[in-house]
Each structure stands twice: as C-alpha cells, then as structure tokens.
Design a protein around this motif. Structure first.
Motif, PDB file in Angstrom:
ATOM      1  N   THR A 125      89.559  23.884 -39.514  1.00 57.40           N
ATOM      2  CA  THR A 125      90.185  23.246 -40.712  1.00 57.40           C
ATOM      3  C   THR A 125      91.208  22.057 -40.157  1.00 57.40           C
ATOM      4  N   ALA A 126      90.972  21.032 -40.757  1.00 59.01           N
ATOM      5  CA  ALA A 126      92.000  19.749 -40.314  1.00 59.01           C
ATOM      6  C   ALA A 126      92.267  18.935 -41.329  1.00 59.01           C
ATOM      7  N   LEU A 127      93.373  18.179 -41.436  1.00 62.61           N
ATOM      8  CA  LEU A 127      93.469  16.981 -42.524  1.00 62.61           C
ATOM      9  C   LEU A 127      92.678  15.789 -42.320  1.00 62.61           C
ATOM     10  N   GLU A 128      92.564  15.549 -40.915  1.00 66.43           N
ATOM     11  CA  GLU A 128      91.875  14.183 -40.584  1.00 66.43           C
ATOM     12  C   GLU A 128      90.669  14.316 -40.034  1.00 66.43           C
ATOM     13  N   GLY A 129      89.592  13.579 -40.127  1.00 66.10           N
ATOM     14  CA  GLY A 129      88.331  13.652 -39.514  1.00 66.10           C
ATOM     15  C   GLY A 129      87.730  14.738 -39.927  1.00 66.10           C
ATOM     16  N   ALA A 130      87.782  15.231 -40.992  1.00 65.46           N
ATOM     17  CA  ALA A 130      87.001  16.598 -41.602  1.00 65.46           C
ATOM     18  C   ALA A 130      86.455  16.118 -42.883  1.00 65.46           C
ATOM     19  N   SER A 131      85.600  17.084 -43.255  1.00 63.50           N
ATOM     20  CA  SER A 131      84.670  16.987 -44.412  1.00 63.50           C
ATOM     21  C   SER A 131      85.267  17.770 -45.555  1.00 63.50           C
ATOM     22  N   LEU A 132      84.907  17.231 -46.929  1.00 58.28           N
ATOM     23  CA  LEU A 132      85.444  18.004 -48.199  1.00 58.28           C
ATOM     24  C   LEU A 132      84.951  19.476 -47.840  1.00 58.28           C
ATOM     25  N   TYR A 133      85.417  20.530 -48.086  1.00 58.26           N
ATOM     26  CA  TYR A 133      85.045  21.706 -47.998  1.00 58.26           C
ATOM     27  C   TYR A 133      83.770  22.060 -48.810  1.00 58.26           C
ATOM     28  N   THR A 134      83.894  21.400 -50.005  1.00 52.95           N
ATOM     29  CA  THR A 134      82.552  21.648 -50.929  1.00 52.95           C
ATOM     30  C   THR A 134      81.333  20.803 -50.713  1.00 52.95           C
ATOM     31  N   GLU A 135      81.424  20.185 -49.661  1.00 56.24           N
ATOM     32  CA  GLU A 135      80.304  19.382 -49.240  1.00 56.24           C
ATOM     33  C   GLU A 135      79.411  20.264 -47.961  1.00 56.24           C
ATOM     34  N   VAL A 136      79.920  21.253 -47.741  1.00 58.15           N
ATOM     35  CA  VAL A 136      79.280  21.968 -46.699  1.00 58.15           C
ATOM     36  C   VAL A 136      78.284  23.192 -47.451  1.00 58.15           C
ATOM     37  N   ASN A 161      84.624  20.313 -39.227  1.00 64.17           N
ATOM     38  CA  ASN A 161      85.936  20.768 -39.734  1.00 64.17           C
ATOM     39  C   ASN A 161      85.873  20.471 -41.286  1.00 64.17           C
ATOM     40  N   LEU A 162      86.811  21.142 -41.965  1.00 66.82           N
ATOM     41  CA  LEU A 162      86.758  20.909 -43.320  1.00 66.82           C
ATOM     42  C   LEU A 162      88.345  20.933 -43.894  1.00 66.82           C
ATOM     43  N   TYR A 163      88.600  20.284 -44.863  1.00 62.51           N
ATOM     44  CA  TYR A 163      89.748  19.958 -45.593  1.00 62.51           C
ATOM     45  C   TYR A 163      89.614  20.554 -46.906  1.00 62.51           C
ATOM     46  N   ILE A 164      90.932  20.845 -47.726  1.00 64.14           N
ATOM     47  CA  ILE A 164      90.734  21.111 -49.101  1.00 64.14           C
ATOM     48  C   ILE A 164      91.697  19.974 -49.742  1.00 64.14           C
ATOM     49  N   ALA A 198      95.020  28.682 -48.173  1.00 62.43           N
ATOM     50  CA  ALA A 198      93.861  27.996 -47.820  1.00 62.43           C
ATOM     51  C   ALA A 198      92.604  28.753 -47.283  1.00 62.43           C
ATOM     52  N   THR A 199      93.188  29.785 -46.455  1.00 56.54           N
ATOM     53  CA  THR A 199      92.200  30.774 -45.971  1.00 56.54           C
ATOM     54  C   THR A 199      91.370  31.373 -47.107  1.00 56.54           C
ATOM     55  N   GLY A 200      92.025  31.925 -48.234  1.00 50.75           N
ATOM     56  CA  GLY A 200      91.442  32.376 -49.311  1.00 50.75           C
ATOM     57  C   GLY A 200      90.272  31.735 -49.898  1.00 50.75           C
ATOM     58  N   ILE A 201      90.760  30.436 -50.300  1.00 48.05           N
ATOM     59  CA  ILE A 201      89.679  29.512 -50.749  1.00 48.05           C
ATOM     60  C   ILE A 201      88.536  29.146 -50.056  1.00 48.05           C
ATOM     61  N   LEU A 202      88.804  28.981 -48.779  1.00 46.93           N
ATOM     62  CA  LEU A 202      87.637  28.475 -47.704  1.00 46.93           C
ATOM     63  C   LEU A 202      86.682  29.772 -47.587  1.00 46.93           C
ATOM     64  N   LEU A 203      87.304  30.809 -47.526  1.00 48.81           N
ATOM     65  CA  LEU A 203      86.580  32.279 -47.142  1.00 48.81           C
ATOM     66  C   LEU A 203      85.417  32.396 -48.506  1.00 48.81           C
ATOM     67  N   TYR A 204      86.104  32.231 -49.685  1.00 50.08           N
ATOM     68  CA  TYR A 204      85.660  32.803 -50.823  1.00 50.08           C
ATOM     69  C   TYR A 204      84.511  31.808 -51.107  1.00 50.08           C
ATOM     70  N   TYR A 205      84.644  30.558 -50.514  1.00 49.31           N
ATOM     71  CA  TYR A 205      83.620  29.395 -50.960  1.00 49.31           C
ATOM     72  C   TYR A 205      82.336  29.600 -49.914  1.00 49.31           C
TER      73      TYR A 205
END
Length: 249
Positions: A183-194, A222-225, A239-246
């Motif tokens: 998980t990162a703010l820079e150089g990361a992909s939008l989490y919904t694109e994974v 690496n992902l970002y929200i 953030a952990t909850g959002i990403l784990l459920y996705y």
C-alpha cells in the motif's frame, strides 16, 4: 476451585506482571479481561490456562470450564488486575502458543503499526473478512497488549497470527505464487484496477510513514485508495478493511 484473598499472594504478583510485555515474552503467556474475551478463549480451548474471577462475579452456566483451573479472588485483587475503567471482574491467563500456518491462501502482513487500537482493529477486520493468516513484522506494537486484545475482540483465538520477518515472508509467498500487494501513495495503482484471484497477501504499514520502501520494492504491485475529500489520508485500520474486502470478494 481455589480462593485467594491476599494481594501479596505469589500468584497475584505473577498475574500482575503479565500486564508488562517483558513478562508476557518471558512466560509465553498473556492476560485477558472481560466476559467476551474469556468466553472466546474457552471456545478455542487450547490456549486458556486459568480463569480468575472476582468472588462477586458468577461464571455463566453456559461456559464449559471442565479441565480449566478456576480461582476466585477478592474484589481488591480483581481491580488490581484490571486495565479498564469499569472492570467486569473476570480474567484468564492464556498461552501465546506457537501458531502454525497451514494451507493458507490469503494473508495480511503488518509493518510497524504502533497504535494498539489500530492493530487490534486490523486483526478483527482480517478475521471478519475471512483472511487465513496474519504476519506482524518487527517494530509493531505487542500483539498481546491489553488494548490490542480488547480491540481485536477475541480474534486472536480465531486465526493464526505470526510474528516474523516480512522480507522472508514476502519471498516465501512469492515462491508459492501468491501475489503480494503493498500500500502506497506514490507509484501505486488504484486498488479497483487490480484483478485478484483466490490467493493474495496485503501489506499495510505505519500510521505516519506507511509501508517501508524496502518492502514496497519487493511486492508484485502497490495499491492506493483515492481520497475524495480534504483529508490527507485514511486511518490504516480503515484502509485495511477496504482493501481486504475488495481483494477477498
């Protein structure tokens, strides 16, 4: 059933020491407080070593305490062991055990999370999301800190939680063809694109600094929200909850 009345009893002193990380580490045990946590420990069975109850508190009849030592103590001793504002008068000593990870497909890896409320909430969230195992890296708050235990609400007894080297775990997971997402703010992909399959590992990091750069360089992606409002960032547990459920869907 034993009965202890003196605060100077050696057992009382030992229980009190379990409020410190040093003694928890030395003894390989920890102390839990409150009806809910003790009941979860009883259900799990293997880790619970001893129940401690105030003489003014009765054990619920539904509890199966066969084979578990139960000690009654005075209210003074009970209050001495409590780290809450409203003690319930019920405690248990539990073994930390040696959790094993078998046939796990989904993981949460935690890098230097400092706040006990955050760590406990993340453990509870991973449990609710059906994650198979948790790995807590060096530098994070103690797994058996009383605030972590209360925030996790018994999830310590539901899934394996390992303390380990995150670099070693990343290598191990990738060797098993389990993708590792940071998980990162820079150089990361939008989490919904994974697009995620049945197996994955998610790494989340420190409240102020995030996941270490050396760890991020080892991930598969690496992902970002996205932030739509004016806040600079999300709380790490949220953030952990959002990403784990996705990722788990």
């Amino acid at each position: 059933m034993k009965h202890i009345e003196s605060v100077n009893n050696p057992k009382v002193k030992q229980w009190k020491k379990l409020l410190t990380k040093k003694e928890r580490d030395n003894s390989g045990t920890f102390l839990i407080e409150g009806f809910h946590l003790v009941e979860e420990a009883i259900k799990q069975g293997e880790q619970i070593l001893e129940i401690i109850a105030s003489e003014k508190v009765g054990l619920p009849p539904r509890w199966d305490t066969k084979g578990t030592a139960v000690t009654l103590v005075t209210e003074e001793i009970s209050n001495l062991l409590s780290e809450t504002e409203a003690p319930q008068g019920i405690y248990a000593v539990c073994s930390q055990g040696k959790p094993e990870v078998r046939d796990a497909k989904t993981y949460l890896l935690i890098d230097t999370v400092q706040d006990p409320g955050n760590l406990g909430t993340m453990i509870r969230t991973a449990d609710a999301a059906g994650i198979d195992a948790i790995v807590v890296g060096r530098g994070s708050v103690d797994l058996f800190n009383s605030k972590v235990l209360r925030s996790a609400q018994g999830s310590h007894f539901h899934l394996p939680i390992i303390r380990g080297d995150l670099h070693e775990w990343i290598d191990k997971l990738q060797e098993e063809h389990i993708p590792v997402y940071g998980t990162a703010l820079e150089g990361a992909s939008l989490y919904t694109e994974v697009s995620c399959g049945d197996s994955f590992a998610l790494i989340v990091g420190n409240e102020g600094n995030g996941v270490g750069k050396d760890i991020l360089s080892s991930t598969n992606a690496n992902l970002y929200i996205p932030i739509y409002g004016k806040s600079e960032s999300l709380n790490v547990a949220v953030a952990t909850g959002i990403l784990l459920y996705y990722l788990k869907k």
